[in-house]
Structure formats: structure tokens, C-alpha cells
Design an enzyme around this catalytic site. Sequence first.
Site, PDB file in Angstrom:
ATOM      1  N   HIS A 144       0.845  -1.195   0.000  1.00  0.00           N
ATOM      2  CA  HIS A 144       0.000   0.000   0.000  1.00  0.00           C
ATOM      3  C   HIS A 144       0.881   1.245   0.000  1.00  0.00           C
ATOM      4  O   HIS A 144       1.959   1.263   0.614  1.00  0.00           O
ATOM      5  CB  HIS A 144      -0.898   0.012   1.235  1.00  0.00           C
ATOM      6  CG  HIS A 144      -2.026  -0.967   1.164  1.00  0.00           C
ATOM      7  ND1 HIS A 144      -2.929  -0.980   0.131  1.00  0.00           N
ATOM      8  CD2 HIS A 144      -2.397  -1.979   2.002  1.00  0.00           C
ATOM      9  CE1 HIS A 144      -3.812  -1.947   0.336  1.00  0.00           C
ATOM     10  NE2 HIS A 144      -3.508  -2.571   1.461  1.00  0.00           N
ATOM     11  N   CYS A 147      -0.325   2.160  -5.079  1.00  0.00           N
ATOM     12  CA  CYS A 147      -1.243   3.202  -5.520  1.00  0.00           C
ATOM     13  C   CYS A 147      -0.617   4.584  -5.339  1.00  0.00           C
ATOM     14  O   CYS A 147       0.299   4.771  -4.529  1.00  0.00           O
ATOM     15  CB  CYS A 147      -2.547   3.123  -4.730  1.00  0.00           C
ATOM     16  SG  CYS A 147      -3.543   1.683  -5.151  1.00  0.00           S
TER      17      CYS A 147
END
Length: 801
Positions: free
Chosen positions: A411, A460
Site C-alpha cells: 500500500h 497506488c
Amino acid sequence: MVVGNMSEEVLNRLSKMLDNITCGWKQLARAVSEQPRFCCSESQLTSCSLQALSPAGSPARALLAQLADRSCSLDFLLHCLRKVDHQEAVQYLTSTVAEMIQITVQPQGQQATVGGRVVLTCRAAGPPGLCYQWFRGKEEVLEKNGCTPELILCPLAPVHQGHYICRVNHGEKCIFSQWARVRLVSSAGSSPDCSSSLFQGSVSGLRITHQPEAQAVSEGDSLLLVCKAEASPPAQYEWYHNRVPMQEHKTRAFEILCVTTAHRGEYRCKVFNLYHETWSDTAGVTIGPSSITDASWVEVDRGLDSQEINRSTSGPGINPTRPMASHPPPSKHFHATDKVALLIGNMNYLHHTQLCAPIADVHELTNLLRQMDFKVVSLLDLNWQEMHSAVTEFLLLLDKGVYGLLYFAGHGYENYGNSFMIPIDAPASNTSEHCLCVQNILTRMQEKETGLNVFLLDMCRKRNPHDDVIVQPGPLKVTANIVFGYATCVDAMAYEVKREDVSNGIFINFLKQRVCEDEKVTVMLDRVAEDMGRCVITRGRQALEMRSNLSERRSLTDQIQTSECSESYSARNLQWAIAHVLPPSKYLQFDCGVTVQLGFAAEFSNVMVIYTRILDQPKDIVSCSAQLTDFPLDVDVDLKTTNQETLLEAGSLLLIKDDLLSPEVPSLYTRLRSLQRLKRELTFTVCLHYTYCNMDDEVQERQSVTVGKPLVSKLNLYEPRPPRACSTSSSFSLDSFNIAEGTTSVGTSSNTWPYYGRESTSTDSLTSSRSANIPEETDSPELCNDPKPLVAGQSLSHSLS
């Protein structure tokens, strides 16, 4: 029968009996510890005790839940209750077991022609007087044999088609079987005469008419194996992969829509009916280079507020493995003084969506970088402190002219032009304070005067609404040697391709096809971006973005040339090597005459597999196994998957054992994770279980084993590092290791699985032979006259590409 089969009512009543001080759950916990896999640690016992603080909590219920998770049998639980002399619990559990119903034979789906015969069988164990009742859908079967273990449908008619289930009861207690589907198939030669087909299989046997065939497919393609048989009663099918039954595949056609390398191996089909059983031929399946263009896929974004989004796609796409037009490479003008890579894959987040792909992504990229002579440090699931320490250790390996590569899968987010990698312990509303800023790492890398700085960020890049702080990294130098490869665009998400066993990030699926090309780094990444743009499932969802000021034609394949030998160069090589040394093989001799071998293999820099095998045993011992137990709490060991007969059962999807020495000798495998948290030497117990030919009782012998601090645990990544560490310092002293003067090894490779590595062509700047975890440098002054670069150790696990 196991503890997990007991009803909530039985477990709750038994818990009330055991929630006492004099003869209760604590005494039971000590009794069950005679079996190592049921032994509870201090923290687990404390957790059980704390249940008493909750109004509805029960320490005994928590203990029984742990025993259920470890598949404790009811017979062993009864044995332990008798051992602690808990007569009330023994009496209650004995009567309960006698009344329990367990289905031993499940009905199987069948197909037959009109007028044929189908027999559905359901058998159960339990108290005397069990009653059976068959149902088709929601309707009770009223035929005369509808209340027997065998439901015979003859002559078969269209009305018999449907799903059947059997209810087994004794008084008010009941249990249902699994569903079985009965289907009619057309046959030109079918006869309405039932007697003509009555149990013909008992006379004519079972004959396979179509054998499964060996296949070679590409990763991401579909796989179809077919086995057909003639028999009456109709044949049933059960597929096996590498001798392991595949419970979900029980039809004549075995199909996998999207294969991975985990599906390679040997397949056989067991064909059987009420009277006969036979096996098909073995069909070997090999997996070639992969393509994800036709894969069924599930989007799992690697952002902050991520959630899993099911979106199936299929289409022709463009195969990224299609050969491209080749051009003769220009002559090379650049080289590296060394090549170092830090690969971090975070999956098991505490407060964010857990990911699947980083384990495969890091593994594949590790193998590819090692082919290009990178020293690779590959780490899984790091918290904030461990990530900071790992980066500091990574910087210690950099120096003038060194190629440095940082890859992160997990992440992340991007704010105000700065990229942040999220550790596994970051809170849900995390800010830059809880994360690592990539641009800060770049500033520190530039201080080393590196020859090339490559950042591959598979995460991301969405904006973080919880973080309003504008981080100001240190000033960057104009070095014209920086390359950023982002898996996705600004304010966009990165996705995973989910498969049955092993998942990949979309970025790595395409990068692995190109990363070893002898091209300028930016050219290579441009081609990856073009491949992603031509693929149907990535178009409009994820696009690679590259930022670079690289002015020279530097490639990841550039050779290593060391112009001088310095003490810092030798120290860095030695430090990397020491942090990747596995324990040597151990041979334990037990009093009964059994010899046990302990072997070790590295899956990642902080993940190790230990395997045990029986090398020698006396003739009067008929069964024997060596199991590992009593691991320190520092390391992460899943007790459910310890001491398994296959690596897959042990939780390792990436290591293979095809080329193990003496593969005919059975082994038990245990996987240790999070070695970076090991604070002391790794100590565990080898428990030998054996039975003599003239005895029914099992005998045990135990030996404690200490193997030091393996792999990256020597670096003590759990300890804070100073803000700026000089290039010659480290978290541990090299003087603490006894390195004999003039030797060329700081460890031993005899403990590794010797054939898992990749062979590499010898060049002028490389050694001709590479062995895992054997450094080719020492800090001996007399060896500095003819320095050679330390070659990265071979991978001990196979590549998915």
C-alpha cells in the site's frame, strides 16, 4: 472425530465444567502439551486467562477453540481429561461422542441414460439405530429405499433428474450429507430394460476409454485434462496433482482457466464405482512464459481506502510475451562498481486491506535481478522500524559507481509530488509520520555518489486525505542518473491479478518480460508501458508512468568492474554475505539409533524453510517421524502448517523440491517467517516420534537445537538506527564473526538445496560457478590485490516466469 465437530452446546457445557481452579482448563492445557502441536505458549495461556474478565468470556472455551484449530481429536481430548482425573467431563464427553453422528461416505453426483441405474450411497457412524431419509431438492423421496443408506433409482427416468441430499438422524440429532446431482445423458443404444444393466460393472469391470494427455501451456492460459471411462454403475472421478487429491475436481474433465507455475507437475485421475477402481496414465504439465491477457482477474488496489472489486474480463488482448523485433545492441560503454537491490513486499497489514501478490512479485524480481548479478535483499511484511532499518542497511551497501535499485510492493500514496510507502503497522488514518518517503531515500542515495538510482514503486498513488503535511526532502543533486518507474499514474490505483494459488501485480506481470533486456533502463520501461497499453485488461485502468533524468545509456545488465579494493568495499561485501548465511545441515543421533537430518533453505531474506528427514533407523522401528516444536515467540510460525509432508501444505507456494537430493526420502517441512524480529539465537526442539514393531504405544525423544541467527536476523532490524549512518558502520560488528584469514567463505552452502539456483554464463567479470550464500570476497588484506565482485547467491526457489 475432532473437537471442531462438536456443537456449540456441547462446547459451552464442557467449558463450564473446566472453568475452575482445582481441576480445570489449566490442568488440561498441561496435559495436552504431551503432544507438541497442542502445546500452548505463555502468551496464549495468558490470552485464555483474560477471557475471565469478560462477562460472557470463558478461559476453557478459548482453550478448546485453540485445540479445535489444531485438529485435536476427541480421543486425545478424552485421554487428557482422564489424565487430569476430571470424571464429570469424561463421563459427559463419552456419552456425547457415543451419540455424535458423522458421515463417513458422501453421495457423489452421477449421470446415466434413460432406463439405466443410479445408486447414491450415504453412510454414517454414530449410535445404534441411525435413520436415513433422502430428499430430491425440497421433496422427500417416497420410494421404498428412500429411507436406506443406498438410494437406488431404476429404471432411471427424467423425473429422477435433480439434486439429492440425505438426512441422517438419531432422535432429535441429525446431520445432512453433501448434495449429489443426478443427470440424464442421451444414448442411441440405451435400453429401457433395467435388468440388462443391473451391476454390469461387477462383471465387465471398469475401462478407461480416453486417457489424459501431457500438455505444455503458458502461464495465464487455460488447462484442460480429460479422462473418460465406461462402467456400470457409472464411474466416478477424482483428480490428483503430484499425488495429492484435489477435492474440488471430481468430474471427468479437469479444467483450470488461468494456470500458474504452481500447477506444473504430474496429474492422474482415479476412476471408480461400487465394484472397481483404476487409475489413468500420468499426464505431465509444464508451464511456460506467462501472459495475463486472458486471465480471470480481481482488482485489489494498493491504496489507502482499498477494497476488493470483482470484475471479470476476458478477451483476446495482446500477449506481452510475443517476440518483438530485435535490434543489435550498441557497444557498451558503462559499468557498475557493484549492483545492490532492496525489495520489500508488504501483504499482511494490520489496519489496511491485506494483499496477495507481493510475495510472488518480490520472489520473481529477486530471481531476475540475481541473474544480472545484483546483491538482493528481499523482505516481506516489515513494520515502520524494520523498514527504516532495512533502508539504512541498504544504504550501507552503496558507494561510488554502485547501481542501487529499490522495489516496493504494498500500500502507498502520493502527496504533493512525494511518494510514501506504508508499513504493515501503519494506522488506518496514517500520515507521512507513519510512512517512508521515497524522495528522502533518494537524497540519501545521492550522498553515496551512486552510478544509477532506480525506484520501482508497485503501489497506488492516490491522494491521502488524512495527510496535509508537505514533506520537504533534502535538496537533490543534478546527477542525471535517476529513474522512477511507477506501476500506475498519479491519483490512480495499482491492481493485482488474483489466481487460484499465486497472485501477481499487473506491473510485475509485464516488467518480468523485459527487465533483463540489454537496453537503457528508460527504454526497457518504455517497452513495458507499451505492452501494458496493448493489453485489454489494463487499458483504461492502469498505466505505467516513468520519470527520469538519465542521460547515459545505463542498463541493469551492465557488468560489474571494480577498479580498486578498499576496506569499505570488502566490509560491505562481507556484511551482505553474513546477512544471507543459512545454518549448516545438522545430523542428530537419538538414543534409539535413529539419525535425523536438519536442512535449511531460504525463501526470502527473512523467510526460511526447515526440513527434517530420517536418514537411518533400526529395523525394529516400524514408524518414525521427526517434528519441530518450541519455536521462540519472536519468529512467525503458523502451528497449523508446521511439519507438513509437502511445501505447499507448509505454506510455501514458491519453493519446489523436484531436484532435492534423495527425493525418495520423505521430509517434513516447516516455514519460519519474520526472521528480522529474532532477538536471540534461534533455538527449537526436534521431537522424534517412533513405534517399535512389537509395541502399540508411540515413544518420543526430544533434542534441543540451536542454529544461531540465520539470514537477515543478524542485522537486528528491530533496533532503531541513527538518522545518518556512515558507510562503514553497521548495526552489528564484523569483529564478532570469526573469519579465518585467507578463507573465501563466511558460511557454508552444504545446507542449501543445491540445484535450485540458476546457472549463469561465465564472463570476464564474473565467476564461473555460483553457490548460494558463499561470498567470494573476504576482508583479508592479501586478497585485495586481485579483487572480484561478490556475486549474488543463487535463488533457492523457482521462478514463476
